[in-house]
Scaffold this motif. Structure first.
Motif, short mmCIF file in Angstrom:
data_model
loop_
_atom_site.label_atom_id
_atom_site.label_comp_id
_atom_site.label_asym_id
_atom_site.label_seq_id
_atom_site.Cartn_x
_atom_site.Cartn_y
_atom_site.Cartn_z
N UNK A 8 0.83 -1.19 0.00
CA UNK A 8 0.00 0.00 0.00
C UNK A 8 0.87 1.25 0.00
N UNK A 9 1.88 1.25 0.82
CA UNK A 9 2.77 2.41 0.90
C UNK A 9 3.43 2.65 -0.44
N UNK A 10 3.88 1.57 -1.09
CA UNK A 10 4.53 1.72 -2.39
C UNK A 10 3.56 2.26 -3.43
N UNK A 11 2.35 1.74 -3.39
CA UNK A 11 1.34 2.18 -4.34
C UNK A 11 1.07 3.68 -4.15
N UNK A 12 1.00 4.08 -2.90
CA UNK A 12 0.74 5.50 -2.61
C UNK A 12 1.90 6.37 -3.07
N UNK A 13 3.11 5.87 -2.90
CA UNK A 13 4.28 6.62 -3.35
C UNK A 13 4.23 6.81 -4.85
N UNK A 14 3.90 5.73 -5.56
CA UNK A 14 3.82 5.80 -7.02
C UNK A 14 2.74 6.80 -7.45
N UNK A 15 1.59 6.69 -6.81
CA UNK A 15 0.49 7.60 -7.15
C UNK A 15 0.89 9.05 -6.93
N UNK A 16 1.49 9.31 -5.78
CA UNK A 16 1.89 10.68 -5.45
C UNK A 16 2.93 11.21 -6.43
N UNK A 17 3.91 10.38 -6.73
CA UNK A 17 5.02 10.83 -7.57
C UNK A 17 4.65 10.98 -9.04
N UNK A 18 3.61 10.29 -9.48
CA UNK A 18 3.20 10.47 -10.87
C UNK A 18 2.38 11.74 -11.01
N UNK A 19 1.88 12.24 -9.89
CA UNK A 19 1.06 13.45 -9.94
C UNK A 19 1.85 14.71 -9.66
N UNK A 20 2.73 14.63 -8.70
CA UNK A 20 3.45 15.83 -8.28
C UNK A 20 4.87 15.48 -7.86
N UNK A 21 5.78 16.40 -8.07
CA UNK A 21 7.17 16.20 -7.69
C UNK A 21 7.31 16.29 -6.17
N UNK A 22 7.87 15.25 -5.58
CA UNK A 22 8.03 15.25 -4.12
C UNK A 22 9.39 14.70 -3.73
N UNK A 23 9.87 15.15 -2.60
CA UNK A 23 11.11 14.60 -2.06
C UNK A 23 10.76 13.46 -1.10
N UNK A 24 11.77 12.74 -0.70
CA UNK A 24 11.55 11.65 0.26
C UNK A 24 10.92 12.19 1.54
N UNK A 25 11.30 13.40 1.90
CA UNK A 25 10.76 14.00 3.11
C UNK A 25 9.27 14.33 2.94
N UNK A 26 8.94 14.89 1.77
CA UNK A 26 7.53 15.19 1.48
C UNK A 26 6.70 13.92 1.55
N UNK A 27 7.24 12.86 0.96
CA UNK A 27 6.53 11.59 0.91
C UNK A 27 6.31 11.02 2.31
N UNK A 28 7.32 11.12 3.14
CA UNK A 28 7.20 10.57 4.48
C UNK A 28 6.10 11.30 5.25
N UNK A 29 5.98 12.60 5.00
CA UNK A 29 4.93 13.36 5.67
C UNK A 29 3.56 13.06 5.09
N UNK A 30 3.51 12.90 3.77
CA UNK A 30 2.24 12.66 3.10
C UNK A 30 1.66 11.28 3.44
N UNK A 31 2.53 10.31 3.57
CA UNK A 31 2.06 8.95 3.81
C UNK A 31 2.05 8.60 5.28
N UNK A 32 2.87 9.32 6.03
CA UNK A 32 2.89 9.06 7.47
C UNK A 32 3.80 7.91 7.85
N UNK A 33 4.85 7.71 7.07
CA UNK A 33 5.86 6.74 7.45
C UNK A 33 7.20 7.45 7.54
N UNK A 34 8.17 6.77 8.17
CA UNK A 34 9.45 7.42 8.35
C UNK A 34 10.19 7.57 7.03
N UNK A 35 11.02 8.62 6.97
CA UNK A 35 11.75 8.92 5.75
C UNK A 35 12.63 7.74 5.34
N UNK A 36 13.15 7.05 6.34
CA UNK A 36 13.98 5.87 6.10
C UNK A 36 13.18 4.80 5.36
#
Ligand SMILES: [Zn+2]
Length: 90
Positions: A8-36
């Protein structure tokens, strides 16, 4: 984290990144998982996306002090220090 949550997390990352440019930090905040975790997912996400011929945009890390962009950096891990201002608020 179970395997299903990983997917699910991977799917969300793919969805987010195909729509808008995000950094790993943005993604961690958007999905609610650690940047690591994001970084770990990104490695897999990149392969998945390549096989689907999709284009995803990962924003490079940026220095918070002088806004230097780490464009050359291919890896997703956060750089330790800024080469321009030597600041560590990256
Ligand atoms: Zn800097």
């Amino acid at each position: 984290m179970g395997n299903e949550n990983q997917q699910t997390a991977r799917q969300r990352i793919i969805t987010l990144l195909t729509e808008v440019e995000m950094s790993a930090r943005d993604l961690s905040q958007a999905i609610g998982i650690r940047e690591k975790e994001v970084v770990r997912h990104l490695v897999h996400v990149e392969k998945t996306v390549a096989s689907q011929k999709k284009n995803l945009v990962i924003r490079p890390f940026q220095c918070l002090d002088c806004e230097y962009m780490f464009k050359e950096r291919k890896r997703y891990t956060r750089p330790g220090r800024c080469p321009r201002c030597k600041g560590t608020h990256v």
